[in-house]
Design an enzyme around this catalytic site. Structure first.
Site, PDB file in Angstrom:
ATOM      1  N   LYS A  64      -7.592 -14.419 -12.895  1.00  0.00           N
ATOM      2  CA  LYS A  64      -8.515 -14.251 -11.781  1.00  0.00           C
ATOM      3  C   LYS A  64      -9.639 -13.287 -12.126  1.00  0.00           C
ATOM      4  CE  LYS A  64      -8.306 -12.783  -7.038  1.00  0.00           C
ATOM      5  NZ  LYS A  64      -7.600 -11.850  -6.193  1.00  0.00           N
TER       6      LYS A  64
ATOM      7  N   LYS B 132       0.829  -1.209   0.000  1.00  0.00           N
ATOM      8  CA  LYS B 132       0.000   0.000   0.000  1.00  0.00           C
ATOM      9  C   LYS B 132       0.863   1.259   0.000  1.00  0.00           C
ATOM     10  CE  LYS B 132      -4.386  -0.367  -0.454  1.00  0.00           C
ATOM     11  NZ  LYS B 132      -5.224  -1.215   0.391  1.00  0.00           N
TER      12      LYS B 132
ATOM     13  N   LYS C 242     -12.788  -7.296  -9.538  1.00  0.00           N
ATOM     14  CA  LYS C 242     -13.392  -5.998  -9.815  1.00  0.00           C
ATOM     15  C   LYS C 242     -12.372  -5.083 -10.504  1.00  0.00           C
ATOM     16  CE  LYS C 242     -14.962  -2.191  -7.028  1.00  0.00           C
ATOM     17  NZ  LYS C 242     -16.233  -1.559  -7.228  1.00  0.00           N
TER      18      LYS C 242
END
Ligand code: TRP
Length: 329
Positions: free
Chosen positions: A194, A111, A197
């Site tokens: 995969k 992150k 979203k």
């Protein structure tokens, strides 16, 4: 009976990959365990979402879960921010969580790399908030994906450390809930590994039959095999993988045979596949459309969920306050 806690990211609508990966197993889990399902809206603040969309995202996830079969009569379903006891436990756990170990967490490093302008303390202490979510109910088991295993490991470490420091055996060390064979990974329709979203290749539980047909039609194919029994390229294997999840074995076998004899017609296969996906999603979609406009029901579910969750959480907080040494005059 084991207590199972499942944390759900509040990042919008659920897709077929979520359904076969976790949701379907969550529904079964409710029979044999005392389940808590919560939507992690506080965690989502680490990335500074626009307040305008925060509630909408929570609602979408909540509606999808209820529509798919998470049962508020049997399980406790709640929103993280409705249970302030979690935040209090988070604070106590943070007193025993060290900068070094938090800073070297994989998810934190990732992150921090992705959003270098926003490396905030909430991001650093994401694992202690997750530990608080789990320990607030003293959960035995937590269903987690690969990317969350390190966080669960840290939860065990924090639980052990708390017990050792205060000389108590209060917190249990939660283990991963293992779905074993039941776990089906649904690939994307674009030949990628995969369905996701962010990958932009997903079929959502809320998609209309028309949208599903369109998406399946667009899936990557080729001019077909020229050698009998050839190995399938990934993008074709993916279609078969989805088919194995949604279609009957004889349908799958039919197309396997057609592939092996070089007679496969992708148009036919896609029509079949879209139809069988719709069979799985359409009852869920119908409930989504009903539930999402039923504000009274959603209010009732979240209110009762919060009450039950807080009942369990306040027991923990009362005990923890005592262990830490707080006392009334
Ligand atoms: N971090 C989890 C995820 O990204 C969500 C989560 C928050 C969670 N708290 C949790 C999962 C507690 C399990 C238990 O998917």
């Amino acid at each position: 009976m084991d207590t199972v806690l499942s944390g759900i990211r509040s990042t919008g609508n659920l897709h077929l990959g979520n359904y076969f990966g976790a949701l379907r197993n969550f529904i079964r889990m409710q029979d044999e365990n005392r389940c808590f399902f919560f939507i992690a809206d506080i965690h989502s603040l680490t990335t500074h979402p626009n307040p305008k969309y925060l509630h909408e995202n929570v609602k979408n996830v909540l509606v999808d879960y209820l529509a798919a079969g998470i049962d508020p009569e049997r399980s406790v379903i709640y929103i993280q921010s409705d249970v302030p006891e979690t935040i209090e436990l988070y604070l106590y756990l943070n007193m025993h969580a060290y900068l070094g170990e938090l800073a070297k967490t994989t998810s934190f490093k990732e992150k921090a790399r992705k959003q270098p302008e926003n490396v905030n303390a909430g991001l650093l202490t994401y694992p202690t908030l997750m530990a608080a979510d789990i320990l607030i109910h003293n959960a035995d088991k937590v269903p987690v994906g690969k990317d969350q295993e390190q966080h669960l490991e840290m939860t065990r470490k924090f639980a052990r450390r708390f017990n050792n420091f205060y000389g108590v055996e209060y917190f249990k060390e939660p283990v991963a809930y293992n779905f074993g064979e039941e776990l089906i990974k649904i690939p994307g329709l674009d030949g990628s590994g995969k369905m996701g979203k962010s990958e932009g290749n997903a079929i959502y539980l809320a998609d209309s039959p028309k949208e599903i047909e369109k998406k399946v039609k667009r899936a990557l194919t080729d001019s077909g095999p020229t050698e009998p029994n050839s190995v399938k390229p990934d993008y074709i294997e993916n279609l078969f993988t989805i088919m194995r999840a949604v279609s009957t074995p004889d349908v799958v076998q039919h197309y396997e045979n057609k592939w092996n004899s070089c007679e496969i017609r992708y148009g036919d296969m896609k029509k079949q596949l879209a139809g069988d996906i719709i069979k799985v999603t359409s009852p869920i979609r119908e409930r989504i459309l009903e539930i999402e406009k039923d504000d009274a029901y959603l209010r009732k579910v979240t209110k009762e969920g919060a009450e039950k969750a807080r009942e369990s959480a306040s027991k923990t907080i009362t005990a923890v306050r005592k262990i830490v040494g707080f006392k009334k005059f």
